[in-house]
Write a protein that holds these residues in place. Structure first.
Motif, PDB file in Angstrom:
ATOM      1  N   MET A 246      14.617  34.637 -90.733  1.00 19.43           N
ATOM      2  CA  MET A 246      13.841  36.297 -90.666  1.00 19.43           C
ATOM      3  C   MET A 246      13.733  36.931 -90.003  1.00 19.43           C
ATOM      4  SD  MET A 246      10.696  33.566 -91.207  1.00 19.43           S
ATOM      5  CE  MET A 246       9.024  34.584 -91.418  1.00 19.43           C
ATOM      6  N   THR A 247      13.733  38.668 -90.129  1.00 20.35           N
ATOM      7  CA  THR A 247      14.236  39.539 -88.726  1.00 20.35           C
ATOM      8  C   THR A 247      12.945  40.747 -89.458  1.00 20.35           C
ATOM      9  OG1 THR A 247      16.615  39.386 -89.161  1.00 20.35           O
ATOM     10  CG2 THR A 247      14.743  42.053 -88.810  1.00 20.35           C
ATOM     11  N   PHE A 248      11.724  40.440 -87.864  1.00 23.34           N
ATOM     12  CA  PHE A 248      10.534  41.068 -87.827  1.00 23.34           C
ATOM     13  C   PHE A 248      10.861  42.258 -87.065  1.00 23.34           C
ATOM     14  CE2 PHE A 248      10.235  36.561 -88.005  1.00 23.34           C
ATOM     15  CZ  PHE A 248       8.959  36.616 -88.213  1.00 23.34           C
ATOM     16  N   ARG A 249       9.692  43.111 -87.443  1.00 21.41           N
ATOM     17  CA  ARG A 249       9.780  44.660 -86.755  1.00 21.41           C
ATOM     18  C   ARG A 249       9.137  44.543 -85.402  1.00 21.41           C
ATOM     19  NH1 ARG A 249       9.259  47.217 -91.087  1.00 21.41           N
ATOM     20  NH2 ARG A 249       9.032  46.848 -93.495  1.00 21.41           N
ATOM     21  N   ASP A 250       8.567  43.849 -85.241  1.00 18.78           N
ATOM     22  CA  ASP A 250       8.293  43.238 -83.842  1.00 18.78           C
ATOM     23  C   ASP A 250       8.712  42.197 -82.453  1.00 18.78           C
ATOM     24  OD1 ASP A 250       6.772  42.708 -81.479  1.00 18.78           O
ATOM     25  OD2 ASP A 250       4.769  42.766 -82.302  1.00 18.78           O
ATOM     26  N   PRO A 251       9.332  41.933 -81.774  1.00 18.39           N
ATOM     27  CA  PRO A 251       9.862  40.906 -81.438  1.00 18.39           C
ATOM     28  C   PRO A 251       9.098  40.610 -80.688  1.00 18.39           C
ATOM     29  CG  PRO A 251      10.317  42.902 -79.613  1.00 18.39           C
ATOM     30  CD  PRO A 251       9.597  43.663 -81.256  1.00 18.39           C
ATOM     31  N   THR A 252       7.889  40.979 -80.481  1.00 21.62           N
ATOM     32  CA  THR A 252       7.054  39.418 -79.833  1.00 21.62           C
ATOM     33  C   THR A 252       7.183  38.077 -81.070  1.00 21.62           C
ATOM     34  OG1 THR A 252       5.229  41.468 -78.656  1.00 21.62           O
ATOM     35  CG2 THR A 252       4.949  39.507 -78.917  1.00 21.62           C
ATOM     36  N   ILE A 253       6.935  38.610 -81.877  1.00 23.59           N
ATOM     37  CA  ILE A 253       6.914  37.342 -82.644  1.00 23.59           C
ATOM     38  C   ILE A 253       8.270  36.522 -82.808  1.00 23.59           C
ATOM     39  CG2 ILE A 253       6.362  36.378 -85.723  1.00 23.59           C
ATOM     40  CD1 ILE A 253       4.933  38.903 -85.265  1.00 23.59           C
ATOM     41  N   PRO A 254       9.461  37.139 -82.979  1.00 22.08           N
ATOM     42  CA  PRO A 254      10.321  35.892 -82.166  1.00 22.08           C
ATOM     43  C   PRO A 254      10.742  35.186 -80.948  1.00 22.08           C
ATOM     44  CG  PRO A 254      11.272  38.387 -83.489  1.00 22.08           C
ATOM     45  CD  PRO A 254      10.147  37.956 -83.269  1.00 22.08           C
ATOM     46  N   GLU A 255       9.397  35.570 -80.499  1.00 22.83           N
ATOM     47  CA  GLU A 255       9.775  34.950 -78.845  1.00 22.83           C
ATOM     48  C   GLU A 255       8.655  33.907 -78.675  1.00 22.83           C
ATOM     49  OE1 GLU A 255       8.368  36.403 -74.661  1.00 22.83           O
ATOM     50  OE2 GLU A 255       8.441  38.211 -75.656  1.00 22.83           O
ATOM     51  N   VAL A 256       7.641  34.483 -79.846  1.00 20.48           N
ATOM     52  CA  VAL A 256       6.431  33.055 -80.341  1.00 20.48           C
ATOM     53  C   VAL A 256       6.837  32.055 -81.120  1.00 20.48           C
ATOM     54  CG1 VAL A 256       3.956  32.518 -80.546  1.00 20.48           C
ATOM     55  CG2 VAL A 256       4.450  34.492 -79.483  1.00 20.48           C
ATOM     56  N   ALA A 257       8.097  31.937 -81.884  1.00 26.29           N
ATOM     57  CA  ALA A 257       8.381  32.071 -82.848  1.00 26.29           C
ATOM     58  C   ALA A 257       9.743  30.583 -82.603  1.00 26.29           C
ATOM     59  CB  ALA A 257       8.617  31.622 -83.479  1.00 26.29           C
ATOM     60  N   THR A 258       9.667  30.800 -81.505  1.00 21.58           N
ATOM     61  CA  THR A 258      11.121  29.375 -80.703  1.00 21.58           C
ATOM     62  C   THR A 258      10.203  28.771 -80.205  1.00 21.58           C
ATOM     63  OG1 THR A 258      10.936  31.090 -78.820  1.00 21.58           O
ATOM     64  CG2 THR A 258      12.626  31.547 -80.196  1.00 21.58           C
ATOM     65  N   ALA A 259       8.803  28.193 -80.298  1.00 18.56           N
ATOM     66  CA  ALA A 259       8.036  27.481 -79.812  1.00 18.56           C
ATOM     67  C   ALA A 259       8.162  26.011 -80.442  1.00 18.56           C
ATOM     68  CB  ALA A 259       5.934  27.884 -79.565  1.00 18.56           C
ATOM     69  N   PHE A 260       8.465  26.752 -82.058  1.00 22.62           N
ATOM     70  CA  PHE A 260       9.365  25.425 -82.334  1.00 22.62           C
ATOM     71  C   PHE A 260       9.937  25.647 -82.373  1.00 22.62           C
ATOM     72  CE2 PHE A 260       5.772  27.858 -84.846  1.00 22.62           C
ATOM     73  CZ  PHE A 260       5.215  26.647 -85.338  1.00 22.62           C
ATOM     74  N   ARG A 261      10.483  24.033 -81.873  1.00 25.50           N
ATOM     75  CA  ARG A 261      11.829  23.343 -81.513  1.00 25.50           C
ATOM     76  C   ARG A 261      13.035  23.884 -82.339  1.00 25.50           C
ATOM     77  NH1 ARG A 261      12.441  17.521 -79.907  1.00 25.50           N
ATOM     78  NH2 ARG A 261      10.917  17.970 -78.564  1.00 25.50           N
TER      79      ARG A 261
END
Length: 295
Positions: A246-261
């Motif tokens: 998944m490629t997001f327009r906003d890099p903030t979402i990938p940063e938060v998403a890595t909370a999932f192991r």
């Protein structure tokens, strides 16, 4: 007359006495989005805050009802409709065909495909649109609009493609899709033999050439009838694994998403994860694009 002959005669009479109207059970699932609906052509039609939202809801239910009529004409005995746009409370129960069950509200585990399982015989997508990144396609986007691209096992897909992969997991064929010409062609990437009804031609991501409403509803109903009548189920397709990028327009979402192991950061805007079952992958895709709030 011998006893065996009498038994055969009796069975024959019972068969003739059976109701001629009896038919085999046939369940049809219809997922209805809004951007690809006949006549919809403006941002102020696609959310409750828009000045023309009321008009769009009417256009949406008219397309849905055309598909529903066609499904029943084609032999459906049970039809489930899933409101699949935005709040997913656009279709009013008092306006939709009274023969169907309506799934409403956006807080769903499987979003646009909530309620689908292997008991269904056919799936129809109504009002679908082009995927994120399409240079031409009315309201082109994927999910909530935060995605720039979505890939499943290396294939770039939109909402229709993602939903078709889930449908294959259950062995239920996607037999028909309606939307603009770009959306219909994109659906054929994941469902090559899908029946498409082009209700409008995309000039670009906003401008559109609209077909007469009476023509599109008539065509939707006829296509749904023929698609459902000829639907044939396939064995469920369970791949060894489902790798999602998944490629997001906003890099903030990938940063938060890595909370999932299991979610791995590939680039500042791209994450990847792998699941053994498509329903599990689908649920995580939905969480990542819809329920991470960056405001």
């Amino acid at each position: 007359m011998t006893r065996p002959s009498l038994l055969v005669l009796a069975l024959g009479l019972l068969t003739l006495a059976a109701p001629m109207s009896a038919q085999r059970p046939m369940k049809v699932y219809i997922s209805v989005d809004l951007e690809g609906i006949s006549g919809v052509n403006s941002d102020n039609q696609t959310s409750a805050a828009g000045a023309e939202y009321g008009r769009a809801r009417k256009l949406m239910v008219d397309d849905a009802n055309a598909a529903i009529r066609g499904a029943f004409d084609g032999g459906a005995t049970d039809v489930v409709v899933n409101d699949s746009h935005g709040s997913q409370r656009n279709l009013l129960p008092e306006d939709i065909d009274p023969r169907v069950k309506l799934i409403s509200h956006s807080f769903k585990r499987y979003g646009m495909m909530e309620g689908l399982d292997s008991s269904f015989h056919a799936i129809i997508f109504v009002g679908y649109h082009a995927k994120a990144g399409s240079p031409r396609g009315v309201f082109a986007h994927t999910g909530s609009g935060v995605l720039a691209d979505l890939q499943i096992n290396g294939v770039s897909v939109g909402e229709g493609g993602m939903n078709a992969v889930l449908a294959r997991w259950y062995g239920v064929p996607v037999v028909m899709v309606t939307g603009d010409d770009v959306a219909v062609e994109e659906q054929r990437v994941t469902v090559p033999d899908v029946r498409g009804v082009v209700v409008k031609r995309a000039i670009n991501s906003r401008a559109v050439e609209l077909r007469p409403l009476v023509e599109t509803r008539r065509e939707i109903q006829q296509a749904a009838k023929e698609s459902v009548a000829s639907a044939r189920k396939s064995p469920p397709e369970h791949l060894a694994q489902y790798t999602v990028r998944m490629t997001f327009r906003d890099p903030t979402i990938p940063e938060v998403a890595t909370a999932f192991r299991e979610v791995r950061l590939v680039t500042p805007t791209t994450v990847e994860f792998t699941r053994d079952a498509m329903p599990d992958a689908y649920r995580l895709i939905r969480v990542l694009y819809r329920f991470i709030n960056t405001d």
